[in-house]
Design an enzyme around this catalytic site. Sequence first.
Site, PDB file in Angstrom:
ATOM      1  N   LYS A 233      23.934  97.960  44.693  1.00 48.07           N
ATOM      2  CA  LYS A 233      24.373  96.958  45.651  1.00 48.07           C
ATOM      3  C   LYS A 233      24.680  97.594  47.002  1.00 48.07           C
ATOM      4  O   LYS A 233      25.091  98.744  47.090  1.00 48.07           O
ATOM      5  CB  LYS A 233      25.607  96.205  45.134  1.00 48.07           C
ATOM      6  CG  LYS A 233      26.817  97.087  44.915  1.00 48.07           C
ATOM      7  CD  LYS A 233      27.993  96.297  44.386  1.00 48.07           C
ATOM      8  CE  LYS A 233      29.259  97.152  44.360  1.00 48.07           C
ATOM      9  NZ  LYS A 233      29.660  97.645  45.693  1.00 48.07           N
TER      10      LYS A 233
ATOM     11  N   LYS B 224      33.590  99.452  43.156  1.00 46.15           N
ATOM     12  CA  LYS B 224      32.870 100.133  44.227  1.00 46.15           C
ATOM     13  C   LYS B 224      32.918  99.287  45.496  1.00 46.15           C
ATOM     14  O   LYS B 224      32.863  98.066  45.457  1.00 46.15           O
ATOM     15  CB  LYS B 224      31.406 100.379  43.822  1.00 46.15           C
ATOM     16  CG  LYS B 224      31.236 101.209  42.549  1.00 46.15           C
ATOM     17  CD  LYS B 224      31.701 102.634  42.729  1.00 46.15           C
ATOM     18  CE  LYS B 224      31.448 103.472  41.481  1.00 46.15           C
ATOM     19  NZ  LYS B 224      32.282 103.095  40.331  1.00 46.15           N
ATOM     20  N   ASP B 225      32.982  99.963  46.621  1.00 42.32           N
ATOM     21  CA  ASP B 225      33.127  99.322  47.921  1.00 42.32           C
ATOM     22  C   ASP B 225      31.818  98.710  48.382  1.00 42.32           C
ATOM     23  O   ASP B 225      30.733  99.060  47.923  1.00 42.32           O
ATOM     24  CB  ASP B 225      33.617 100.394  48.909  1.00 42.32           C
ATOM     25  CG  ASP B 225      33.839  99.867  50.307  1.00 42.32           C
ATOM     26  OD1 ASP B 225      34.204  98.695  50.447  1.00 42.32           O
ATOM     27  OD2 ASP B 225      33.643 100.640  51.254  1.00 42.32           O
ATOM     28  N   ARG B 226      31.917  97.813  49.362  1.00 40.76           N
ATOM     29  CA  ARG B 226      30.706  97.219  49.938  1.00 40.76           C
ATOM     30  C   ARG B 226      30.138  98.059  51.069  1.00 40.76           C
ATOM     31  O   ARG B 226      28.990  97.857  51.461  1.00 40.76           O
ATOM     32  CB  ARG B 226      30.997  95.817  50.452  1.00 40.76           C
ATOM     33  CG  ARG B 226      31.939  95.735  51.624  1.00 40.76           C
ATOM     34  CD  ARG B 226      32.034  94.302  52.100  1.00 40.76           C
ATOM     35  NE  ARG B 226      32.880  94.160  53.264  1.00 40.76           N
ATOM     36  CZ  ARG B 226      32.724  93.195  54.172  1.00 40.76           C
ATOM     37  NH1 ARG B 226      31.731  92.340  54.055  1.00 40.76           N
ATOM     38  NH2 ARG B 226      33.544  93.112  55.196  1.00 40.76           N
TER      39      ARG B 226
ATOM     40  N   LEU C  74      38.927  97.539  50.797  1.00 42.51           N
ATOM     41  CA  LEU C  74      38.259  96.310  50.420  1.00 42.51           C
ATOM     42  C   LEU C  74      39.008  95.106  50.970  1.00 42.51           C
ATOM     43  O   LEU C  74      40.213  95.121  51.126  1.00 42.51           O
ATOM     44  CB  LEU C  74      38.179  96.210  48.897  1.00 42.51           C
ATOM     45  CG  LEU C  74      37.312  97.288  48.241  1.00 42.51           C
ATOM     46  CD1 LEU C  74      37.214  97.004  46.763  1.00 42.51           C
ATOM     47  CD2 LEU C  74      35.938  97.335  48.850  1.00 42.51           C
TER      48      LEU C  74
END
Length: 367
Positions: free
Chosen positions: A53, A82-84, A344
């Site tokens: 992603k 998990k971060d964007r 986040l």
Amino acid sequence: MSLVFNWAALGQRSEGPGTGGTLRREPQDFRVEEVPAYAFSGEGSHLYLHVEKTGHTTAHVVRELCTQLGLRDRDVGVAGLKDRHAVTTQWLSVPAKHEARLGTFALDGVQILETIRHGNKLGMGHLRGNRFVVRVRDAAGQAPAAEATLRTLVEGGVPNYFGPQRFGLGGLNAEEGLRVLRGESALRDPRVRRFLTSSVQSAVFNAALSLRLERGIFAAVLAGDMAKKHATGGVFLVEDAAAESLRAAAGEISATGTLLGRKARPLTQDAGELEAEALASFGLTPAAFQSRLGDRRFTRVFPEDAAVEATEDGFVVAFTLPKGSFATSVLREIMKSDVDFTALEDTPGSPADEGAADGATTDQEES
């Protein structure tokens, strides 16, 4: 001592001026690959999805899976968050009975790379670690310096600090966590309250670890330490500090720090004095953490499969860390600069903030 996170207040493992540089100019500059804790059997009632992603938090992908496949939130298993602001790959699990509907799932920036069945739902913390590949820009000619520092960390370990992501936007989570511990906070969400108080645990851990570095005992153990074996995970009380420090110097064992709580008693003897000093710097005692379970955490970890590659404008550094460890601790040693990332944004101060920006997991959430 302030509870607001500040790298400058924490001791460093390596020497030298650092490479400087810029992180995360583009999402592709920061790549995180989750390393599973076990092999998947290929059979069973749960379907594991290997997901890549970009531009989405794990929580957002989970919500979309639930919406598009008609799942409940508790149906989806996650090992870590998990971060964007990165390109990340991780495993999710859903009930296998929904496999036929998976072909209709679509979300920009998200790919399902493969699927495989397994017997149990994926649980938080069910991973061995994370593989990081990070591009540092605006640091031309600094690859040799980065490689030298990385070699030091591979050989002697990196301080296993909780990184800035643990402390939320502005590093303020621990201050609100202290108000929760004192009964002064108006927050009622129990999950958020747990996370905020865990930030206080983390701040105390970081302070005690920093004292070890400042006093030259990072690669040693003290009488009263609870040491842990890197190979097996066995924990034991250090009685002969001189003898056990030889094993620590060889990388066989390391001291653990206390995430204080009901089931994690304070250290004793010399180690206990150091821990008490860190607590006192915040005006706290172990009694403040009776609402928490508590845990023990390695004071150092050893990056694996580490490498540096020069680029035109800087370098790419790659390494693998065990679960719960923060890539920022490695990057800070190399760059010698603040390596804060945007936390986040789903729920300010929520457990989703912890570690996700550099691939760490919430394995400490219930500590």
